[in-house]
Design a protein around this motif. Structure first.
Motif, PDB file in Angstrom:
ATOM      1  N   ARG A 101      -1.967  16.745  -6.614  1.00  0.00           N
ATOM      2  CA  ARG A 101      -2.430  15.253  -6.309  1.00  0.00           C
ATOM      3  C   ARG A 101      -0.749  14.443  -6.737  1.00  0.00           C
ATOM      4  N   ARG A 102      -0.226  15.412  -6.877  1.00  0.00           N
ATOM      5  CA  ARG A 102       1.098  14.709  -6.972  1.00  0.00           C
ATOM      6  C   ARG A 102       2.198  14.900  -5.835  1.00  0.00           C
ATOM      7  N   ALA A 103       1.843  16.000  -5.717  1.00  0.00           N
ATOM      8  CA  ALA A 103       2.375  16.166  -3.853  1.00  0.00           C
ATOM      9  C   ALA A 103       1.725  15.408  -3.028  1.00  0.00           C
ATOM     10  N   TRP A 104       0.743  14.979  -2.794  1.00  0.00           N
ATOM     11  CA  TRP A 104       0.267  14.572  -1.497  1.00  0.00           C
ATOM     12  C   TRP A 104       0.230  12.579  -2.360  1.00  0.00           C
ATOM     13  N   LEU A 105       0.522  12.484  -3.626  1.00  0.00           N
ATOM     14  CA  LEU A 105       0.854  10.863  -4.088  1.00  0.00           C
ATOM     15  C   LEU A 105       2.232  10.544  -3.406  1.00  0.00           C
ATOM     16  N   LEU A 106       3.319  11.677  -3.692  1.00  0.00           N
ATOM     17  CA  LEU A 106       4.641  11.340  -3.251  1.00  0.00           C
ATOM     18  C   LEU A 106       4.800  11.556  -1.633  1.00  0.00           C
ATOM     19  N   THR A 107       3.963  12.541  -0.721  1.00  0.00           N
ATOM     20  CA  THR A 107       4.069  12.130   0.392  1.00  0.00           C
ATOM     21  C   THR A 107       3.554  10.887   0.564  1.00  0.00           C
ATOM     22  N   ALA A 108       2.224  10.383   0.064  1.00  0.00           N
ATOM     23  CA  ALA A 108       1.554   9.020   0.889  1.00  0.00           C
ATOM     24  C   ALA A 108       2.499   7.404   0.219  1.00  0.00           C
ATOM     25  N   ILE A 109       3.222   8.148  -1.417  1.00  0.00           N
ATOM     26  CA  ILE A 109       4.667   6.965  -1.181  1.00  0.00           C
ATOM     27  C   ILE A 109       5.150   6.485  -0.658  1.00  0.00           C
ATOM     28  N   GLN A 110       6.240   8.069   0.169  1.00  0.00           N
ATOM     29  CA  GLN A 110       7.326   8.573   1.224  1.00  0.00           C
ATOM     30  C   GLN A 110       7.039   7.053   2.437  1.00  0.00           C
ATOM     31  N   SER A 111       5.609   7.011   3.274  1.00  0.00           N
ATOM     32  CA  SER A 111       5.557   5.798   4.115  1.00  0.00           C
ATOM     33  C   SER A 111       4.387   5.258   4.005  1.00  0.00           C
ATOM     34  N   GLU A 112       5.005   4.820   2.732  1.00  0.00           N
ATOM     35  CA  GLU A 112       4.981   3.079   2.157  1.00  0.00           C
ATOM     36  C   GLU A 112       5.922   2.557   2.528  1.00  0.00           C
ATOM     37  N   PRO A 113       6.064   1.251   2.887  1.00  0.00           N
ATOM     38  CA  PRO A 113       7.266   0.401   3.704  1.00  0.00           C
ATOM     39  C   PRO A 113       8.245  -0.427   2.557  1.00  0.00           C
ATOM     40  N   GLY A 114       7.874  -0.456   1.983  1.00  0.00           N
ATOM     41  CA  GLY A 114       8.516  -1.241   0.781  1.00  0.00           C
ATOM     42  C   GLY A 114       8.124  -0.737  -1.455  1.00  0.00           C
ATOM     43  N   PRO A 115       8.809  -1.373  -2.689  1.00  0.00           N
ATOM     44  CA  PRO A 115       8.338  -0.871  -2.942  1.00  0.00           C
ATOM     45  C   PRO A 115       7.014  -0.528  -3.479  1.00  0.00           C
ATOM     46  N   ILE A 116       6.524   0.314  -4.335  1.00  0.00           N
ATOM     47  CA  ILE A 116       5.313   0.625  -4.664  1.00  0.00           C
ATOM     48  C   ILE A 116       4.571   0.289  -6.853  1.00  0.00           C
ATOM     49  N   SER A 117       3.701  -0.798  -6.553  1.00  0.00           N
ATOM     50  CA  SER A 117       3.508  -0.093  -7.843  1.00  0.00           C
ATOM     51  C   SER A 117       2.345   0.506  -8.240  1.00  0.00           C
ATOM     52  N   THR A 118       1.997   0.269  -9.323  1.00  0.00           N
ATOM     53  CA  THR A 118       1.531   1.048 -10.418  1.00  0.00           C
ATOM     54  C   THR A 118      -0.054   1.098  -9.679  1.00  0.00           C
ATOM     55  N   GLY A 119      -0.490  -0.024  -9.560  1.00  0.00           N
ATOM     56  CA  GLY A 119      -2.139  -0.506  -8.479  1.00  0.00           C
ATOM     57  C   GLY A 119      -2.232   0.238  -6.868  1.00  0.00           C
ATOM     58  N   ARG A 120      -0.711   0.009  -6.269  1.00  0.00           N
ATOM     59  CA  ARG A 120      -0.692   0.363  -5.448  1.00  0.00           C
ATOM     60  C   ARG A 120      -1.540   2.135  -5.261  1.00  0.00           C
ATOM     61  N   ALA A 121      -0.782   2.440  -5.993  1.00  0.00           N
ATOM     62  CA  ALA A 121      -0.787   3.813  -6.269  1.00  0.00           C
ATOM     63  C   ALA A 121      -1.786   4.374  -6.867  1.00  0.00           C
ATOM     64  N   GLU A 122      -2.503   3.861  -7.462  1.00  0.00           N
ATOM     65  CA  GLU A 122      -4.294   4.206  -8.211  1.00  0.00           C
ATOM     66  C   GLU A 122      -4.553   3.861  -6.434  1.00  0.00           C
ATOM     67  N   GLN A 123      -4.526   2.690  -5.772  1.00  0.00           N
ATOM     68  CA  GLN A 123      -5.506   2.753  -4.847  1.00  0.00           C
ATOM     69  C   GLN A 123      -5.275   3.570  -3.843  1.00  0.00           C
ATOM     70  N   LEU A 124      -4.172   3.784  -3.787  1.00  0.00           N
ATOM     71  CA  LEU A 124      -4.008   5.364  -2.489  1.00  0.00           C
ATOM     72  C   LEU A 124      -4.239   6.802  -2.996  1.00  0.00           C
ATOM     73  N   LEU A 125      -4.880   6.951  -4.597  1.00  0.00           N
ATOM     74  CA  LEU A 125      -5.302   8.394  -5.002  1.00  0.00           C
ATOM     75  C   LEU A 125      -6.451   7.774  -5.065  1.00  0.00           C
ATOM     76  N   ALA A 126      -7.198   6.515  -4.882  1.00  0.00           N
ATOM     77  CA  ALA A 126      -9.135   6.616  -5.202  1.00  0.00           C
ATOM     78  C   ALA A 126      -9.083   6.926  -3.313  1.00  0.00           C
ATOM     79  N   THR A 127      -8.918   6.855  -2.486  1.00  0.00           N
ATOM     80  CA  THR A 127      -8.538   7.342  -1.718  1.00  0.00           C
ATOM     81  C   THR A 127      -8.779   9.067  -1.297  1.00  0.00           C
ATOM     82  N   THR A 128      -8.980   9.728  -2.566  1.00  0.00           N
ATOM     83  CA  THR A 128      -8.581  11.189  -2.156  1.00  0.00           C
ATOM     84  C   THR A 128     -10.127  11.236  -3.045  1.00  0.00           C
TER      85      THR A 128
END
Length: 79
Positions: free
Chosen positions: A7-34
């Motif tokens: 999960r963390r490896a996937w999330l880190l990859t997803a975060i690295q493709s985000e253009p700016g700062p990431i919030s906890t809410g955005r990280a939660e949204q990204l993980l909700a698609t998995t």
């Protein structure tokens, strides 16, 4: 052999493709698609783990909320 991505490896990859700062809410949204079950606290713990590893740094906003930005170097020393 099945994909052994964590999960963390996937999330880190997803975060690295985000253009700016990431919030906890955005990280939660990204993980909700998995397929991984994710709650806000799980996303928060994952982001804090990335801070400890040196790949993200916390940034306090004017409203007191914390977001996370990429660091220039990560745990392996690369940009």
């Amino acid at each position: 052999m099945p994909d052994q991505t964590t999960r963390r490896a996937w999330l880190l990859t997803a975060i690295q493709s985000e253009p700016g700062p990431i919030s906890t809410g955005r990280a939660e949204q990204l993980l909700a698609t998995t397929a991984w079950s994710c709650h806000r606290n799980t996303a928060r713990k994952d982001l804090r783990a990335f801070v400890r590893r040196g790949v993200l740094r916390p940034v306090k906003g004017a409203d007191g909320r914390t977001s996370y930005q990429h660091t220039t170097t990560g745990e392996d020393g690369r940009s």
